[in-house]
Write a protein that holds these residues in place. Structure first.
Motif, PDB file in Angstrom:
ATOM      1  N   GLU A  30      -5.126  29.844  55.268  1.00 39.66           N
ATOM      2  CA  GLU A  30      -5.253  30.127  53.932  1.00 39.66           C
ATOM      3  C   GLU A  30      -5.522  29.345  52.998  1.00 39.66           C
ATOM      4  O   GLU A  30      -6.002  29.674  51.735  1.00 39.66           O
ATOM      5  CB  GLU A  30      -3.495  30.507  53.758  1.00 39.66           C
ATOM      6  CG  GLU A  30      -3.305  31.343  52.307  1.00 39.66           C
ATOM      7  CD  GLU A  30      -1.832  31.735  52.259  1.00 39.66           C
ATOM      8  OE1 GLU A  30      -1.417  32.170  51.186  1.00 39.66           O
ATOM      9  OE2 GLU A  30      -1.178  31.747  53.263  1.00 39.66           O
ATOM     10  N   ASP A  31      -5.212  27.939  53.016  1.00 41.18           N
ATOM     11  CA  ASP A  31      -5.657  27.011  52.048  1.00 41.18           C
ATOM     12  C   ASP A  31      -7.028  26.789  51.966  1.00 41.18           C
ATOM     13  O   ASP A  31      -7.322  26.384  50.544  1.00 41.18           O
ATOM     14  CB  ASP A  31      -5.078  25.431  52.531  1.00 41.18           C
ATOM     15  CG  ASP A  31      -3.653  25.385  52.615  1.00 41.18           C
ATOM     16  OD1 ASP A  31      -2.802  26.496  52.104  1.00 41.18           O
ATOM     17  OD2 ASP A  31      -3.127  24.642  53.513  1.00 41.18           O
ATOM     18  N   ASN A  32      -7.859  27.153  52.915  1.00 36.37           N
ATOM     19  CA  ASN A  32      -9.255  27.014  52.684  1.00 36.37           C
ATOM     20  C   ASN A  32     -10.005  28.248  52.413  1.00 36.37           C
ATOM     21  O   ASN A  32     -11.222  28.294  52.281  1.00 36.37           O
ATOM     22  CB  ASN A  32     -10.024  26.428  53.976  1.00 36.37           C
ATOM     23  CG  ASN A  32      -9.460  25.131  54.181  1.00 36.37           C
ATOM     24  OD1 ASN A  32      -9.054  24.229  53.412  1.00 36.37           O
ATOM     25  ND2 ASN A  32      -9.028  24.644  55.673  1.00 36.37           N
ATOM     26  N   SER A  92     -10.359  32.434  46.906  1.00 38.21           N
ATOM     27  CA  SER A  92      -9.209  32.974  46.021  1.00 38.21           C
ATOM     28  C   SER A  92      -9.567  34.264  45.529  1.00 38.21           C
ATOM     29  O   SER A  92      -8.580  34.823  44.775  1.00 38.21           O
ATOM     30  CB  SER A  92      -8.960  32.252  45.192  1.00 38.21           C
ATOM     31  OG  SER A  92      -9.729  31.606  44.434  1.00 38.21           O
TER      32      SER A  92
END
Length: 211
Positions: A147-149, A152
Protein backbone atom coordinates in the motif's frame (compact mmCIF):
# COMPACT_ATOMS: atom_id res chain seq x y z
CA UNK A 1 -22.46 -25.64 15.88
CA UNK A 2 -20.98 -25.02 19.34
CA UNK A 3 -23.11 -21.90 19.66
CA UNK A 4 -26.26 -24.05 19.53
CA UNK A 5 -25.07 -26.70 22.00
CA UNK A 6 -24.25 -23.96 24.51
CA UNK A 7 -27.89 -22.74 24.60
CA UNK A 8 -29.56 -23.43 27.93
CA UNK A 9 -33.20 -22.68 27.05
CA UNK A 10 -35.52 -23.21 24.10
CA UNK A 11 -35.74 -19.44 23.69
CA UNK A 12 -31.93 -19.14 23.47
CA UNK A 13 -31.81 -22.00 20.96
CA UNK A 14 -34.57 -20.47 18.81
CA UNK A 15 -32.88 -17.06 18.86
CA UNK A 16 -29.48 -18.48 17.95
CA UNK A 17 -30.95 -20.64 15.19
CA UNK A 18 -32.68 -17.61 13.65
CA UNK A 19 -29.44 -15.66 13.79
CA UNK A 20 -27.49 -18.48 12.10
CA UNK A 21 -30.17 -18.88 9.44
CA UNK A 22 -30.19 -15.17 8.61
CA UNK A 23 -26.40 -15.11 8.30
CA UNK A 24 -25.75 -18.51 6.68
CA UNK A 25 -24.75 -17.18 3.25
CA UNK A 26 -22.72 -14.36 4.76
CA UNK A 27 -21.00 -16.82 7.09
CA UNK A 28 -20.08 -19.03 4.13
CA UNK A 29 -18.10 -16.11 2.72
CA UNK A 30 -16.32 -15.03 5.91
CA UNK A 31 -15.85 -18.17 8.02
CA UNK A 32 -12.20 -18.89 8.96
CA UNK A 33 -10.17 -20.97 6.50
CA UNK A 34 -7.74 -23.34 8.22
CA UNK A 35 -4.28 -23.76 6.69
CA UNK A 36 -3.28 -27.20 5.41
CA UNK A 37 -0.98 -27.79 8.39
CA UNK A 38 -3.67 -26.71 10.85
CA UNK A 39 -1.49 -24.00 12.39
CA UNK A 40 -3.28 -20.90 11.12
CA UNK A 41 -6.81 -19.70 10.43
CA UNK A 42 -7.53 -16.91 7.95
CA UNK A 43 -10.69 -14.85 7.77
CA UNK A 44 -11.98 -11.59 6.33
CA UNK A 45 -12.68 -8.69 8.68
CA UNK A 46 -16.25 -7.68 7.95
CA UNK A 47 -19.41 -6.14 9.34
CA UNK A 48 -22.88 -6.36 7.85
CA UNK A 49 -25.91 -4.86 9.59
CA UNK A 50 -28.33 -5.09 6.64
CA UNK A 51 -30.35 -7.78 8.43
CA UNK A 52 -29.74 -6.40 11.91
CA UNK A 53 -33.39 -5.99 12.86
CA UNK A 54 -33.89 -9.75 12.57
CA UNK A 55 -30.68 -10.53 14.42
CA UNK A 56 -31.52 -8.07 17.15
CA UNK A 57 -34.88 -9.71 17.78
CA UNK A 58 -33.27 -13.13 17.79
CA UNK A 59 -30.19 -12.48 19.90
CA UNK A 60 -31.38 -9.48 21.98
CA UNK A 61 -28.08 -7.74 21.26
CA UNK A 62 -27.27 -4.07 20.71
CA UNK A 63 -26.05 -2.57 17.46
CA UNK A 64 -22.60 -1.47 18.63
CA UNK A 65 -19.38 -1.45 16.66
CA UNK A 66 -17.57 -1.62 20.00
CA UNK A 67 -18.51 -5.31 20.17
CA UNK A 68 -16.40 -6.17 17.10
CA UNK A 69 -13.15 -8.02 17.98
CA UNK A 70 -11.11 -5.85 15.59
CA UNK A 71 -10.73 -2.30 14.35
CA UNK A 72 -12.57 -1.35 11.16
CA UNK A 73 -10.45 -0.76 8.06
CA UNK A 74 -10.52 2.88 6.98
CA UNK A 75 -11.66 3.44 3.39
CA UNK A 76 -8.89 4.58 1.05
CA UNK A 77 -8.48 5.28 -2.67
CA UNK A 78 -5.54 2.85 -2.59
CA UNK A 79 -8.01 -0.03 -2.20
CA UNK A 80 -9.73 1.15 -5.37
CA UNK A 81 -6.32 1.30 -7.04
CA UNK A 82 -5.71 -2.32 -5.95
CA UNK A 83 -9.07 -3.35 -7.45
CA UNK A 84 -8.16 -1.64 -10.73
CA UNK A 85 -4.83 -3.46 -10.64
CA UNK A 86 -6.61 -6.82 -10.31
CA UNK A 87 -8.69 -6.03 -13.39
CA UNK A 88 -5.69 -4.81 -15.40
CA UNK A 89 -3.69 -7.90 -14.43
CA UNK A 90 -6.48 -10.10 -15.79
CA UNK A 91 -6.60 -8.08 -19.04
CA UNK A 92 -2.83 -8.37 -19.52
CA UNK A 93 -2.43 -12.01 -18.47
CA UNK A 94 -5.77 -13.75 -19.03
CA UNK A 95 -5.74 -15.20 -15.50
CA UNK A 96 -6.81 -14.01 -12.06
CA UNK A 97 -4.13 -12.78 -9.68
CA UNK A 98 -5.52 -14.99 -6.88
CA UNK A 99 -7.43 -18.26 -6.96
CA UNK A 100 -11.11 -17.31 -7.05
CA UNK A 101 -14.45 -19.09 -7.16
CA UNK A 102 -16.98 -18.40 -9.93
CA UNK A 103 -18.62 -15.82 -7.67
CA UNK A 104 -15.32 -13.98 -7.19
CA UNK A 105 -14.52 -15.11 -3.64
CA UNK A 106 -11.16 -16.50 -2.56
CA UNK A 107 -11.52 -20.22 -3.14
CA UNK A 108 -9.43 -21.90 -0.42
CA UNK A 109 -7.08 -21.44 2.52
CA UNK A 110 -4.06 -21.21 0.21
CA UNK A 111 -5.54 -18.13 -1.50
CA UNK A 112 -6.20 -16.53 1.89
CA UNK A 113 -2.65 -17.32 3.01
CA UNK A 114 -1.21 -15.85 -0.20
CA UNK A 115 -3.19 -12.62 0.25
CA UNK A 116 -2.25 -12.39 3.94
CA UNK A 117 1.47 -12.70 3.11
CA UNK A 118 1.30 -10.39 0.08
CA UNK A 119 4.31 -8.12 -0.42
CA UNK A 120 6.28 -6.57 -3.28
CA UNK A 121 8.35 -9.71 -3.79
CA UNK A 122 5.26 -11.90 -4.20
CA UNK A 123 3.67 -9.27 -6.47
CA UNK A 124 6.72 -9.18 -8.75
CA UNK A 125 6.87 -12.97 -8.95
CA UNK A 126 3.23 -13.14 -10.02
CA UNK A 127 3.45 -10.25 -12.47
CA UNK A 128 6.72 -11.32 -14.11
CA UNK A 129 5.47 -14.90 -14.54
CA UNK A 130 2.26 -13.95 -16.33
CA UNK A 131 2.86 -10.55 -17.98
CA UNK A 132 5.51 -10.00 -20.70
CA UNK A 133 5.02 -6.31 -21.55
CA UNK A 134 7.63 -4.26 -19.59
CA UNK A 135 5.35 -1.22 -19.38
CA UNK A 136 2.47 -3.31 -18.05
CA UNK A 137 4.79 -4.94 -15.54
CA UNK A 138 5.98 -1.57 -14.27
CA UNK A 139 2.45 -0.21 -13.96
CA UNK A 140 1.09 -3.33 -12.27
CA UNK A 141 3.81 -3.17 -9.63
CA UNK A 142 2.61 0.36 -8.83
CA UNK A 143 -0.97 -0.91 -8.52
CA UNK A 144 -0.50 -4.28 -6.81
CA UNK A 145 2.56 -3.66 -4.65
CA UNK A 146 2.37 -2.82 -0.94
CA UNK A 147 0.00 0.00 0.00
CA UNK A 148 2.83 2.45 0.80
CA UNK A 149 4.25 2.07 -2.72
CA UNK A 150 0.92 2.15 -4.56
CA UNK A 151 -0.11 5.04 -6.82
CA UNK A 152 -2.62 7.29 -5.12
CA UNK A 153 -4.89 8.43 -7.97
CA UNK A 154 -6.20 7.53 -11.42
CA UNK A 155 -4.63 10.74 -12.72
CA UNK A 156 -1.15 9.39 -11.91
CA UNK A 157 -2.07 6.02 -13.41
CA UNK A 158 -3.20 7.54 -16.70
CA UNK A 159 0.08 9.46 -16.93
CA UNK A 160 1.98 6.17 -16.98
CA UNK A 161 3.76 5.36 -20.28
CA UNK A 162 1.61 2.20 -20.56
CA UNK A 163 -1.25 4.49 -21.62
CA UNK A 164 0.73 7.28 -23.26
CA UNK A 165 3.83 5.82 -24.95
CA UNK A 166 4.15 6.70 -28.62
CA UNK A 167 5.16 4.06 -31.14
CA UNK A 168 8.93 3.76 -31.49
CA UNK A 169 9.78 5.60 -28.28
CA UNK A 170 12.31 3.86 -26.04
CA UNK A 171 10.62 2.06 -23.14
CA UNK A 172 13.43 2.57 -20.62
CA UNK A 173 13.59 6.29 -21.33
CA UNK A 174 9.82 6.60 -20.96
CA UNK A 175 9.86 4.81 -17.62
CA UNK A 176 12.75 6.91 -16.33
CA UNK A 177 10.89 10.07 -17.40
CA UNK A 178 7.77 8.91 -15.55
CA UNK A 179 9.68 8.04 -12.36
CA UNK A 180 11.35 11.48 -12.35
CA UNK A 181 7.97 13.12 -12.77
CA UNK A 182 6.53 11.17 -9.84
CA UNK A 183 9.47 12.17 -7.63
CA UNK A 184 9.04 15.82 -8.63
CA UNK A 185 5.30 15.74 -7.83
CA UNK A 186 5.92 14.10 -4.44
CA UNK A 187 8.51 16.78 -3.58
CA UNK A 188 6.10 19.52 -4.69
CA UNK A 189 3.26 18.05 -2.59
CA UNK A 190 5.51 17.90 0.49
CA UNK A 191 6.62 21.51 -0.03
CA UNK A 192 3.01 22.70 -0.38
CA UNK A 193 2.05 20.83 2.78
CA UNK A 194 4.90 22.42 4.77
CA UNK A 195 4.07 25.91 3.44
CA UNK A 196 0.39 25.43 4.25
CA UNK A 197 1.25 24.39 7.79
CA UNK A 198 3.49 27.44 8.23
CA UNK A 199 0.75 29.79 6.96
CA UNK A 200 -1.78 28.27 9.35
CA UNK A 201 0.62 28.74 12.28
CA UNK A 202 1.16 32.38 11.27
CA UNK A 203 -2.62 32.95 11.10
CA UNK A 204 -3.05 31.48 14.58
CA UNK A 205 -0.32 33.74 15.99
CA UNK A 206 -1.97 36.81 14.42
CA UNK A 207 -5.35 35.85 15.85
CA UNK A 208 -3.87 35.41 19.31
CA UNK A 209 -2.16 38.80 19.05
CA UNK A 210 -5.28 40.74 18.14
CA UNK A 211 -7.82 38.85 20.25
Amino acid sequence: PDSLTSCETIQDFAGMWTRLKVNSQFWEKIHPRISSDGRYAYMVKSYDNSQFSLIQKAAHSSNSLDLLPYSLVQASTKYDIWAFGLMLFYVCSGVSLLHLTYSGDLCNSHAYEELHNWDSEVAWEKISNFVDDPLARNLLMKLLGTEDNRLSSMELILQHPFFRLSMGKDVDCALEEYENKLCAEETYSTTISVKSGSVNCLKMLCMEKYC
